[in-house]
Design a protein around this motif. Structure first.
Motif, PDB file in Angstrom:
ATOM      1  N   TYR A   1       0.826  -1.205   0.000  1.00 49.38           N
ATOM      2  CA  TYR A   1       0.000   0.000   0.000  1.00 49.38           C
ATOM      3  C   TYR A   1       0.863   1.259   0.000  1.00 49.38           C
ATOM      4  CZ  TYR A   1      -4.032  -2.927   1.194  1.00 49.38           C
ATOM      5  OH  TYR A   1      -5.027  -3.868   1.183  1.00 49.38           O
ATOM      6  N   ASN A   2       0.390   2.299  -0.680  1.00 43.03           N
ATOM      7  CA  ASN A   2       1.050   3.600  -0.627  1.00 43.03           C
ATOM      8  C   ASN A   2       1.069   4.113   0.806  1.00 43.03           C
ATOM      9  OD1 ASN A   2       1.337   3.555  -3.391  1.00 43.03           O
ATOM     10  ND2 ASN A   2      -0.453   4.829  -3.786  1.00 43.03           N
ATOM     11  N   GLY A   3       2.117   4.854   1.148  1.00 49.33           N
ATOM     12  CA  GLY A   3       2.239   5.411   2.488  1.00 49.33           C
ATOM     13  C   GLY A   3       1.955   6.904   2.507  1.00 49.33           C
TER      14      GLY A   3
ATOM     15  N   ILE B   1      -8.223   8.098   1.861  1.00 48.42           N
ATOM     16  CA  ILE B   1      -7.351   7.758   2.990  1.00 48.42           C
ATOM     17  C   ILE B   1      -7.000   9.017   3.777  1.00 48.42           C
ATOM     18  CG2 ILE B   1      -5.064   6.870   3.620  1.00 48.42           C
ATOM     19  CD1 ILE B   1      -5.320   5.064   1.077  1.00 48.42           C
ATOM     20  N   GLU B   2      -6.704  10.111   3.064  1.00 52.19           N
ATOM     21  CA  GLU B   2      -6.353  11.369   3.731  1.00 52.19           C
ATOM     22  C   GLU B   2      -7.522  11.910   4.554  1.00 52.19           C
ATOM     23  OE1 GLU B   2      -3.103  12.585   0.289  1.00 52.19           O
ATOM     24  OE2 GLU B   2      -5.175  13.264   0.145  1.00 52.19           O
ATOM     25  N   ALA B   3      -8.749  11.725   4.054  1.00 49.49           N
ATOM     26  CA  ALA B   3      -9.924  12.147   4.826  1.00 49.49           C
ATOM     27  C   ALA B   3     -10.042  11.336   6.111  1.00 49.49           C
ATOM     28  CB  ALA B   3     -11.183  12.003   3.975  1.00 49.49           C
ATOM     29  N   LEU B   4      -9.768  10.040   6.029  1.00 50.08           N
ATOM     30  CA  LEU B   4      -9.806   9.196   7.228  1.00 50.08           C
ATOM     31  C   LEU B   4      -8.722   9.597   8.226  1.00 50.08           C
ATOM     32  CD1 LEU B   4     -10.489   5.603   5.846  1.00 50.08           C
ATOM     33  CD2 LEU B   4     -11.954   6.920   7.359  1.00 50.08           C
ATOM     34  N   VAL B   5      -7.560   9.979   7.715  1.00 48.56           N
ATOM     35  CA  VAL B   5      -6.484  10.442   8.598  1.00 48.56           C
ATOM     36  C   VAL B   5      -6.973  11.619   9.440  1.00 48.56           C
ATOM     37  CG1 VAL B   5      -4.202  11.542   8.661  1.00 48.56           C
ATOM     38  CG2 VAL B   5      -4.607   9.615   7.121  1.00 48.56           C
ATOM     39  N   LEU B   6      -7.845  12.448   8.851  1.00 47.50           N
ATOM     40  CA  LEU B   6      -8.393  13.608   9.550  1.00 47.50           C
ATOM     41  C   LEU B   6      -9.647  13.277  10.359  1.00 47.50           C
ATOM     42  CD1 LEU B   6      -7.868  16.271   6.734  1.00 47.50           C
ATOM     43  CD2 LEU B   6      -6.519  15.955   8.813  1.00 47.50           C
ATOM     44  N   GLY B   7      -9.999  11.984  10.429  1.00 45.93           N
ATOM     45  CA  GLY B   7     -11.135  11.564  11.235  1.00 45.93           C
ATOM     46  C   GLY B   7     -12.479  11.897  10.633  1.00 45.93           C
TER      47      GLY B   7
ATOM     48  N   VAL C   1      -6.322   3.651   9.192  1.00 48.48           N
ATOM     49  CA  VAL C   1      -5.264   4.082   8.268  1.00 48.48           C
ATOM     50  C   VAL C   1      -3.893   3.537   8.622  1.00 48.48           C
ATOM     51  CG1 VAL C   1      -6.515   6.192   7.695  1.00 48.48           C
ATOM     52  CG2 VAL C   1      -4.819   6.236   9.538  1.00 48.48           C
ATOM     53  N   GLY C   2      -3.788   2.723   9.672  1.00 47.52           N
ATOM     54  CA  GLY C   2      -2.474   2.246  10.101  1.00 47.52           C
ATOM     55  C   GLY C   2      -1.666   1.583   9.004  1.00 47.52           C
ATOM     56  N   LYS C   3      -2.316   0.788   8.170  1.00 47.46           N
ATOM     57  CA  LYS C   3      -1.584   0.063   7.120  1.00 47.46           C
ATOM     58  C   LYS C   3      -1.166   0.971   5.967  1.00 47.46           C
ATOM     59  CE  LYS C   3      -5.940  -1.528   4.999  1.00 47.46           C
ATOM     60  NZ  LYS C   3      -6.783  -2.701   4.725  1.00 47.46           N
ATOM     61  N   PHE C   4      -1.591   2.251   5.989  1.00 53.05           N
ATOM     62  CA  PHE C   4      -1.227   3.196   4.939  1.00 53.05           C
ATOM     63  C   PHE C   4      -0.170   4.198   5.405  1.00 53.05           C
ATOM     64  CE2 PHE C   4      -5.758   2.069   4.201  1.00 53.05           C
ATOM     65  CZ  PHE C   4      -5.579   1.345   3.038  1.00 53.05           C
ATOM     66  N   SER C   5       0.562   3.873   6.455  1.00 51.32           N
ATOM     67  CA  SER C   5       1.616   4.776   6.934  1.00 51.32           C
ATOM     68  C   SER C   5       2.847   4.679   6.037  1.00 51.32           C
ATOM     69  CB  SER C   5       2.008   4.430   8.364  1.00 51.32           C
ATOM     70  OG  SER C   5       2.682   3.186   8.401  1.00 51.32           O
ATOM     71  N   ILE C   6       3.646   5.733   6.030  1.00 50.17           N
ATOM     72  CA  ILE C   6       4.907   5.709   5.287  1.00 50.17           C
ATOM     73  C   ILE C   6       5.810   4.598   5.815  1.00 50.17           C
ATOM     74  CG2 ILE C   6       7.080   6.971   4.943  1.00 50.17           C
ATOM     75  CD1 ILE C   6       5.516   9.469   4.472  1.00 50.17           C
ATOM     76  N   GLU C   7       5.809   4.401   7.127  1.00 52.07           N
ATOM     77  CA  GLU C   7       6.669   3.377   7.727  1.00 52.07           C
ATOM     78  C   GLU C   7       6.311   1.984   7.206  1.00 52.07           C
ATOM     79  OE1 GLU C   7       6.615   6.989  10.113  1.00 52.07           O
ATOM     80  OE2 GLU C   7       4.981   5.708   9.401  1.00 52.07           O
ATOM     81  N   ALA C   8       4.996   1.704   7.080  1.00 54.52           N
ATOM     82  CA  ALA C   8       4.564   0.402   6.569  1.00 54.52           C
ATOM     83  C   ALA C   8       4.981   0.226   5.112  1.00 54.52           C
ATOM     84  CB  ALA C   8       3.048   0.261   6.720  1.00 54.52           C
ATOM     85  N   MET C   9       4.852   1.293   4.305  1.00 49.50           N
ATOM     86  CA  MET C   9       5.253   1.215   2.898  1.00 49.50           C
ATOM     87  C   MET C   9       6.756   0.970   2.767  1.00 49.50           C
ATOM     88  SD  MET C   9       4.896   4.037  -0.184  1.00 49.50           S
ATOM     89  CE  MET C   9       5.845   5.288   0.690  1.00 49.50           C
ATOM     90  N   VAL C  10       7.555   1.748   3.495  1.00 49.28           N
ATOM     91  CA  VAL C  10       9.009   1.609   3.421  1.00 49.28           C
ATOM     92  C   VAL C  10       9.434   0.208   3.844  1.00 49.28           C
ATOM     93  CG1 VAL C  10      11.200   2.402   4.405  1.00 49.28           C
ATOM     94  CG2 VAL C  10       9.488   4.064   3.675  1.00 49.28           C
TER      95      VAL C  10
END
Length: 398
Positions: free
Chosen positions: A172-174, A291-297, A382-391
């Motif tokens: 997934y994209n991060g 995904i970005e909307a979910l990040v903002l709740g 959104v946890g699985k869409f973090s930059i850390e998970a992608m990297v």
């Protein structure tokens, strides 16, 4: 570790933004070279060394000839730097870069290609039908790995493009959660603030293209405003359908209920102040704005487009199941049946799917605790869409 990133630019594009996020998320001990068409075309953050092809973007008149010239110059450069660069892996973004990455071989470096969209949705374009699809089937099997940005994209490659390679994986994209939340706090102008005062604001973000299905959402507004008289639809984005969509609003006499803000540098400050995020897409690869909307709740409504919606809002729904025929209350939002690809006029009666979309919006806004519940579940969603998970996903491949 030393990596080569191959991408057209570091500006103005979803895949380009993903490349930037990957580069910025790499550990400090990772050395990075970035092969770009034009070193001056950079607006996204990066670290490392840029290798410039010296090919500034040209207007659409010479688009095909430009792409051909870029391809052969990239091919020549890759032949040289793969032999001398001592790269552990070369990661490419988008079709042309992927093909050049594969053709220049994996003898000296691991070859990783990426697919960011549902390719079959571009089948109406002759370049995809007669050039890209055959090349995917012919060449992509020679890469060490082909990365799909969602399970839906992976499924599309298998079932619609008939890709047979055993090197296909999903990563997934991060997204930079801190950056999104920080930018959402930026102040609005007085005029912009007035737009939110006294209105129930629905917001949608993305280019004004057929893929986004905005005409269905605009037509659904006829029903929404009957039930929610102060409803206002705010659309952020620009594109070739702008005149058609604005004319449709006038023909439906709801031009005062739909605001076209155009492309904006910071969509998050608008999304965070809206009451509901709505996505009416016909197809997606991985829906970044959702995904970005979910990040903002944000509470979210999305159509059951053929790649991504279920993975974001309804991980409990199997991708293999038939497309929804009714509104579905998912774990992290509401999913409505996908609408048709037919562009409609104001005179045509509402389709049943448009009625479902309107009802999904009304249902989402009627829940007194909807925003509170979404805020509580945001981190989980959104946890699985973090930059850390992608990297981590890419480093594990390498």
């Amino acid at each position: 570790m030393k990596l080569l990133i191959i991408v057209s630019s570091l500006s103005n594009g979803g895949a380009q933004r993903v490349a930037s996020n990957l580069i910025m998320g790499l550990p400090e001990n990772c050395e990075v070279d970035i092969l770009l068409n034009d070193a001056s075309d950079v607006s996204y953050p990066y670290k490392g060394n840029i290798i410039d092809l010296g090919m500034p973007h040209e207007d659409d008149k010479g688009k095909l000839s430009y792409q051909i010239r870029v391809f052969f110059r990239r091919l020549s450069k890759l032949h040289k730097i793969k032999k001398t660069g001592n790269y552990d892996a070369a990661i490419s973004f988008l079709d042309s870069a992927n093909v050049a990455n594969i053709i220049t071989g994996k003898k000296n470096t691991k070859v990783i290609t990426t697919v960011h969209s549902k390719l079959s949705a571009s089948g109406f374009d002759w370049k995809y039908k007669y050039i890209v699809f055959p090349l995917v089937r012919l060449l992509y099997g020679h890469a060490n790995n082909v990365v799909a940005v969602s399970k839906g994209v992976e499924k599309d490659l298998r079932e619609q493009i008939h890709y047979k390679g055993n090197n296909l994986v999903t990563i997934y994209n991060g997204f930079d959660f801190n950056e999104i939340r920080t930018k959402s706090k930026e102040q609005l102008s007085d005029d912009e603030s007035e737009m939110f005062d006294g209105h129930t604001v629905l917001i949608s973000v993305g280019r004004l293209t057929k893929a986004k299905g905005y005409w269905h959402l605009i037509r659904a507004m006829q029903l929404i405003v009957r039930d929610i008289p102060d409803a206002l639809l705010l659309i952020l984005g620009a594109g070739e359908q702008e005149q058609y969509l604005k004319q449709l609003c006038e023909d439906l006499s709801i031009q005062d209920r739909v605001v076209f803000k155009g492309a904006v540098d910071n969509p998050f400050k608008y999304v965070a102040r809206a009451d509901l995020f709505v996505m009416s897409s016909i197809f997606e690869g991985l829906p970044s704005s959702l995904i970005e909307a979910l990040v903002l709740g944000m509470p979210c409504v999305a159509t059951d487009f053929k790649s991504g919606a279920r993975e974001v809002l309804a991980p409990e729904l199997p991708l293999e199941d038939e497309l929804l025929g009714n509104i579905y209350q998912a774990e992290y939002g509401i999913i409505s049946p996908i609408c048709s690809e037919k562009e409609c006029s104001a005179a045509e009666p509402l389709q049943i799917e448009e009625q479902y979309l309107a009802n999904a919006v009304i249902q989402a806004l009627s829940g007194e605790n909807a925003v509170h519940e979404c805020e509580k579940k945001a981190n989980e969603a959104v946890g699985k869409f973090s930059i850390e998970a992608m990297v981590d996903g890419y480093l594990n491949l390498i």
